[in-house]
Design a protein around this motif. Structure first.
Motif, PDB file in Angstrom:
ATOM      1  N   TRP A   1       0.816  -1.219   0.000  1.00 50.34           N
ATOM      2  CA  TRP A   1       0.000   0.000   0.000  1.00 50.34           C
ATOM      3  C   TRP A   1       0.845   1.263   0.000  1.00 50.34           C
ATOM      4  O   TRP A   1       0.397   2.302  -0.495  1.00 50.34           O
ATOM      5  N   ASP A   2       2.072   1.202   0.533  1.00 49.47           N
ATOM      6  CA  ASP A   2       2.977   2.349   0.406  1.00 49.47           C
ATOM      7  C   ASP A   2       3.155   2.703  -1.070  1.00 49.47           C
ATOM      8  O   ASP A   2       3.238   3.871  -1.433  1.00 49.47           O
ATOM      9  N   ARG A   3       3.196   1.688  -1.925  1.00 51.27           N
ATOM     10  CA  ARG A   3       3.381   1.902  -3.365  1.00 51.27           C
ATOM     11  C   ARG A   3       2.080   2.157  -4.120  1.00 51.27           C
ATOM     12  O   ARG A   3       2.108   2.713  -5.210  1.00 51.27           O
ATOM     13  N   ASN A   4       0.949   1.694  -3.586  1.00 47.79           N
ATOM     14  CA  ASN A   4      -0.272   1.674  -4.379  1.00 47.79           C
ATOM     15  C   ASN A   4      -1.413   2.570  -3.890  1.00 47.79           C
ATOM     16  O   ASN A   4      -2.451   2.621  -4.560  1.00 47.79           O
ATOM     17  N   MET A   5      -1.247   3.280  -2.800  1.00 49.84           N
ATOM     18  CA  MET A   5      -2.326   4.176  -2.348  1.00 49.84           C
ATOM     19  C   MET A   5      -2.617   5.249  -3.392  1.00 49.84           C
ATOM     20  O   MET A   5      -3.736   5.757  -3.471  1.00 49.84           O
ATOM     21  N   SER A   6      -1.646   5.558  -4.214  1.00 47.96           N
ATOM     22  CA  SER A   6      -1.857   6.562  -5.267  1.00 47.96           C
ATOM     23  C   SER A   6      -2.851   6.082  -6.320  1.00 47.96           C
ATOM     24  O   SER A   6      -3.331   6.879  -7.137  1.00 47.96           O
ATOM     25  N   LYS A   7      -3.202   4.791  -6.299  1.00 47.44           N
ATOM     26  CA  LYS A   7      -4.171   4.262  -7.258  1.00 47.44           C
ATOM     27  C   LYS A   7      -5.620   4.415  -6.777  1.00 47.44           C
ATOM     28  O   LYS A   7      -6.544   3.980  -7.459  1.00 47.44           O
ATOM     29  N   ILE A   8      -5.805   5.030  -5.605  1.00 53.23           N
ATOM     30  CA  ILE A   8      -7.168   5.362  -5.176  1.00 53.23           C
ATOM     31  C   ILE A   8      -7.628   6.503  -6.075  1.00 53.23           C
ATOM     32  O   ILE A   8      -6.935   7.505  -6.232  1.00 53.23           O
ATOM     33  N   MET A   9      -8.787   6.331  -6.695  1.00 59.61           N
ATOM     34  CA  MET A   9      -9.259   7.290  -7.693  1.00 59.61           C
ATOM     35  C   MET A   9      -9.581   8.650  -7.088  1.00 59.61           C
ATOM     36  O   MET A   9     -10.062   8.741  -5.961  1.00 59.61           O
TER      37      MET A   9
END
Length: 192
Positions: free
Chosen positions: A85-93
């Motif tokens: 999630w450190d890497r992928n929270m930016s994928k929250i629309m």
């Protein structure tokens, strides 16, 4: 109450697939699980296997994947999920503005999606369950099972003011909601 699907709705992509590729980059031997999982997922989308067949296959494949993943001496699921999630929270629309009383209803495993919900400040995540002690799937939360698991978690008298999804597979949840929205490529359209 506002209820939202996760993958493709507030998360740009499929979080379990992204998590798998995240573990694959770390542990290349995890590649051996991809062909069988993709085979069943594609056949289900095309209507060539039943939900029950998909459920059995994913339990079998998922169990083997988890056994191999957790057998590593350095394995720590909490750390792995946190790093993911450190890497992928930016994928929250961008359209999504979390509310503490939102309910996230997802086919993704609660151990993965639950961390994103915690970071977003969302109070409740109802996902597929995974027992990390036995490495067994409790239930897969998708298709016609979603309303059942939702009602079990929040109660039969729960009223859904609005439901958000990216998929026709969530039609049973759309029927339960007073209003429903379809999310396509980050754009939200009212469908009910």
């Amino acid at each position: 109450m506002r209820v939202l699907d996760f993958d493709g709705t507030i998360y740009d992509g499929e979080s379990l697939l992204d998590f798998y590729f995240f573990t694959l980059r770390r542990y290349g031997s995890m590649v051996r699980f991809a062909p069988a999982a993709l085979y069943y997922a594609i056949r289900y989308r095309l209507g060539r296997v039943t939900l029950e067949e998909l459920d059995r296959a994913m339990r079998r494949i998922g169990g083997r994947y988890l056994q191999q993943l957790t057998s590593r001496p350095d394995f720590d699921m909490d750390r792995l999920v946190s790093e993911f999630w450190d890497r992928n929270m930016s994928k929250i629309m961008d359209w999504y503005r979390p509310r503490q009383d939102d309910v996230i209803l997802t086919a993704s495993f609660d151990v993965v999606a639950g961390e994103a919900c915690r970071r977003l400040g969302v109070g409740r995540c109802i996902g597929s369950t995974l027992d990390m002690e036995t490495l067994e799937v409790g239930y897969l939360n998708f298709g016609p099972g979603k309303p059942v698991h939702f009602m079990e978690a929040v109660g039969d008298d729960a009223r859904i003011d609005s439901f958000y999804t990216d998929s026709d597979f969530d039609a049973p949840m759309v029927q339960l909601a007073r209003k429903a929205y379809l999310v396509e490529r980050g754009c939200v359209h009212r469908i009910k």
